[in-house]
Design a protein around this motif. Sequence first.
Motif, PDB file in Angstrom:
ATOM      1  N   ILE A  50       0.374  -0.897  -0.008  1.00  0.00           N
ATOM      2  CA  ILE A  50       0.120  -0.279  -0.271  1.00  0.00           C
ATOM      3  C   ILE A  50       0.473   0.960  -0.014  1.00  0.00           C
ATOM      4  N   ILE A  51       1.769   1.411   0.804  1.00  0.00           N
ATOM      5  CA  ILE A  51       3.023   2.524   1.104  1.00  0.00           C
ATOM      6  C   ILE A  51       3.449   3.227  -0.408  1.00  0.00           C
ATOM      7  N   THR A  52       3.543   2.017  -1.261  1.00  0.00           N
ATOM      8  CA  THR A  52       4.247   2.203  -2.484  1.00  0.00           C
ATOM      9  C   THR A  52       3.479   2.081  -3.632  1.00  0.00           C
ATOM     10  N   TRP A  53       2.424   1.710  -3.239  1.00  0.00           N
ATOM     11  CA  TRP A  53       1.275   2.319  -4.549  1.00  0.00           C
ATOM     12  C   TRP A  53       1.087   3.638  -4.091  1.00  0.00           C
ATOM     13  N   ALA A  54       0.920   3.748  -3.255  1.00  0.00           N
ATOM     14  CA  ALA A  54       0.406   5.876  -3.255  1.00  0.00           C
ATOM     15  C   ALA A  54       1.789   6.597  -3.052  1.00  0.00           C
ATOM     16  N   LYS A  55       3.533   5.816  -2.793  1.00  0.00           N
ATOM     17  CA  LYS A  55       4.700   7.034  -3.172  1.00  0.00           C
ATOM     18  C   LYS A  55       4.230   7.260  -4.178  1.00  0.00           C
ATOM     19  N   GLU A  56       3.634   5.959  -5.224  1.00  0.00           N
ATOM     20  CA  GLU A  56       3.733   6.237  -6.937  1.00  0.00           C
ATOM     21  C   GLU A  56       2.788   6.825  -7.349  1.00  0.00           C
ATOM     22  N   HIS A  57       1.675   6.976  -7.193  1.00  0.00           N
ATOM     23  CA  HIS A  57       0.681   7.687  -7.102  1.00  0.00           C
ATOM     24  C   HIS A  57       0.252   9.048  -6.984  1.00  0.00           C
ATOM     25  N   PHE A  58       0.481   8.918  -5.784  1.00  0.00           N
ATOM     26  CA  PHE A  58       0.253  10.649  -5.343  1.00  0.00           C
ATOM     27  C   PHE A  58       1.363  11.484  -5.417  1.00  0.00           C
ATOM     28  N   GLU A  59       1.338  12.925  -5.050  1.00  0.00           N
ATOM     29  CA  GLU A  59       2.193  13.683  -4.925  1.00  0.00           C
ATOM     30  C   GLU A  59       2.528  13.822  -3.143  1.00  0.00           C
ATOM     31  N   LYS A  60       4.054  14.111  -3.568  1.00  0.00           N
ATOM     32  CA  LYS A  60       4.386  14.872  -1.646  1.00  0.00           C
ATOM     33  C   LYS A  60       3.606  16.467  -1.527  1.00  0.00           C
ATOM     34  N   LYS A 113       3.919  17.082   4.844  1.00  0.00           N
ATOM     35  CA  LYS A 113       3.529  15.799   5.961  1.00  0.00           C
ATOM     36  C   LYS A 113       3.124  14.140   5.565  1.00  0.00           C
ATOM     37  N   TRP A 114       2.812  14.018   4.329  1.00  0.00           N
ATOM     38  CA  TRP A 114       2.457  13.190   3.513  1.00  0.00           C
ATOM     39  C   TRP A 114       4.014  12.840   3.574  1.00  0.00           C
ATOM     40  N   ASP A 115       5.272  13.118   3.367  1.00  0.00           N
ATOM     41  CA  ASP A 115       6.697  12.069   3.166  1.00  0.00           C
ATOM     42  C   ASP A 115       6.379  11.723   4.941  1.00  0.00           C
ATOM     43  N   ALA A 116       5.910  12.770   5.634  1.00  0.00           N
ATOM     44  CA  ALA A 116       7.004  12.337   7.204  1.00  0.00           C
ATOM     45  C   ALA A 116       6.740  11.119   7.136  1.00  0.00           C
ATOM     46  N   TRP A 165       5.920   5.398   8.621  1.00  0.00           N
ATOM     47  CA  TRP A 165       5.301   3.642   8.120  1.00  0.00           C
ATOM     48  C   TRP A 165       6.781   3.116   7.220  1.00  0.00           C
ATOM     49  N   GLU A 166       7.129   3.075   7.232  1.00  0.00           N
ATOM     50  CA  GLU A 166       9.138   2.260   6.139  1.00  0.00           C
ATOM     51  C   GLU A 166       9.350   1.908   7.596  1.00  0.00           C
ATOM     52  N   GLY A 167       9.901   2.902   7.855  1.00  0.00           N
ATOM     53  CA  GLY A 167      11.109   2.445   8.871  1.00  0.00           C
ATOM     54  C   GLY A 167      10.102   1.492  10.138  1.00  0.00           C
ATOM     55  N   LYS A 168       8.851   1.474  10.273  1.00  0.00           N
ATOM     56  CA  LYS A 168       8.534   0.866  11.435  1.00  0.00           C
ATOM     57  C   LYS A 168       7.754  -0.448  10.643  1.00  0.00           C
ATOM     58  N   ILE A 169       8.077  -0.786   9.228  1.00  0.00           N
ATOM     59  CA  ILE A 169       7.866  -2.049   8.791  1.00  0.00           C
ATOM     60  C   ILE A 169       9.417  -2.846   8.059  1.00  0.00           C
ATOM     61  N   LYS A 170      10.172  -1.274   7.972  1.00  0.00           N
ATOM     62  CA  LYS A 170      11.168  -2.433   7.458  1.00  0.00           C
ATOM     63  C   LYS A 170      11.627  -3.108   8.834  1.00  0.00           C
ATOM     64  N   GLU A 171      11.500  -2.622   9.933  1.00  0.00           N
ATOM     65  CA  GLU A 171      12.056  -3.146  11.664  1.00  0.00           C
ATOM     66  C   GLU A 171      11.098  -4.705  12.128  1.00  0.00           C
ATOM     67  N   LYS A 172       9.686  -4.437  11.413  1.00  0.00           N
ATOM     68  CA  LYS A 172       9.070  -5.447  12.025  1.00  0.00           C
ATOM     69  C   LYS A 172       9.779  -6.875  11.343  1.00  0.00           C
ATOM     70  N   MET A 173       9.530  -6.222   9.404  1.00  0.00           N
ATOM     71  CA  MET A 173       9.573  -7.318   8.694  1.00  0.00           C
ATOM     72  C   MET A 173      11.429  -8.237   8.740  1.00  0.00           C
ATOM     73  N   SER A 174      12.204  -6.990   9.216  1.00  0.00           N
ATOM     74  CA  SER A 174      13.600  -7.499   9.571  1.00  0.00           C
ATOM     75  C   SER A 174      13.433  -8.770  11.330  1.00  0.00           C
ATOM     76  N   ALA A 175      12.411  -8.358  12.058  1.00  0.00           N
ATOM     77  CA  ALA A 175      12.450  -8.737  13.006  1.00  0.00           C
ATOM     78  C   ALA A 175      11.911 -10.042  12.736  1.00  0.00           C
ATOM     79  N   GLN A 176      10.673 -10.586  11.936  1.00  0.00           N
ATOM     80  CA  GLN A 176      10.393 -11.619  11.442  1.00  0.00           C
ATOM     81  C   GLN A 176      11.336 -11.879  10.760  1.00  0.00           C
ATOM     82  N   GLU A 177      12.185 -12.354  10.060  1.00  0.00           N
ATOM     83  CA  GLU A 177      13.082 -12.744   9.680  1.00  0.00           C
ATOM     84  C   GLU A 177      14.336 -13.593  10.525  1.00  0.00           C
ATOM     85  N   VAL A 178      14.029 -13.030  11.012  1.00  0.00           N
ATOM     86  CA  VAL A 178      15.205 -12.871  12.653  1.00  0.00           C
ATOM     87  C   VAL A 178      14.282 -14.177  13.567  1.00  0.00           C
ATOM     88  N   ALA A 179      13.266 -14.314  13.640  1.00  0.00           N
ATOM     89  CA  ALA A 179      12.531 -15.479  14.617  1.00  0.00           C
ATOM     90  C   ALA A 179      12.270 -16.368  13.616  1.00  0.00           C
TER      91      ALA A 179
END
Length: 185
Positions: free
Chosen positions: A150-160, A163-166, A171-185
């Motif tokens: 969803i984040i990738t789709w939104a970045k591709e189709h909507f102007e920045k 507030k939107w960039d922040a 979101w991306e920071g939290k997702i990367k952190e959670k996905m890397s934690a899942q891979e380790v576990a």
Amino acid sequence: MSAETDPFLALDVSTDDYATTAAHDQQVGADATVAAVQAEDDSDAEREKATAARAARTRYTKEDFLAQKASYTARIDEGSVWKQLLVFGPPFRPSGAFLSALDAGDVDVPKGNGDSSTGKSKLDKKHHQAIQAAVSELYFLQKYAAVQEIITWAKEHFEKDKKWDAQVVKWEGKIKEKMSAQEVA
């Protein structure tokens, strides 16, 4: 020449006429006071009538309340808020992996390539809130790959904007952190 002989300054009013005029003025004042009190009473009656009508509209009887309570069911959107994104312009077109991760095989996905020939569209408040609600819900359900899509789709189709960039960076920071934690576990 004194004031008594000057015709322009002399007032020829008898004491009896003055007393009658004063009594008449006093009665007119009393009548005005009575009329004002009656008008106030009328407005009080109208105010009470309006209050009673409002109370009748807003109060439940015990039977009405119990009937509504018995028929009430809570709305539960367990992973379905993202479906609002399907009607956007440009619409969200989820991948097969996205649909299988959410067990949403029966969803009618819009056809087409989803690319806007005019470039990115402006993200209004309604769209921003819908994207944020979908991302938050899927994040809560621990569907991190779906959130990333969803984040990738939104970045591709909507102007920045700032507030939107922040928000997207957060979101991306939290997702990367959670996905890397899942891979380790």
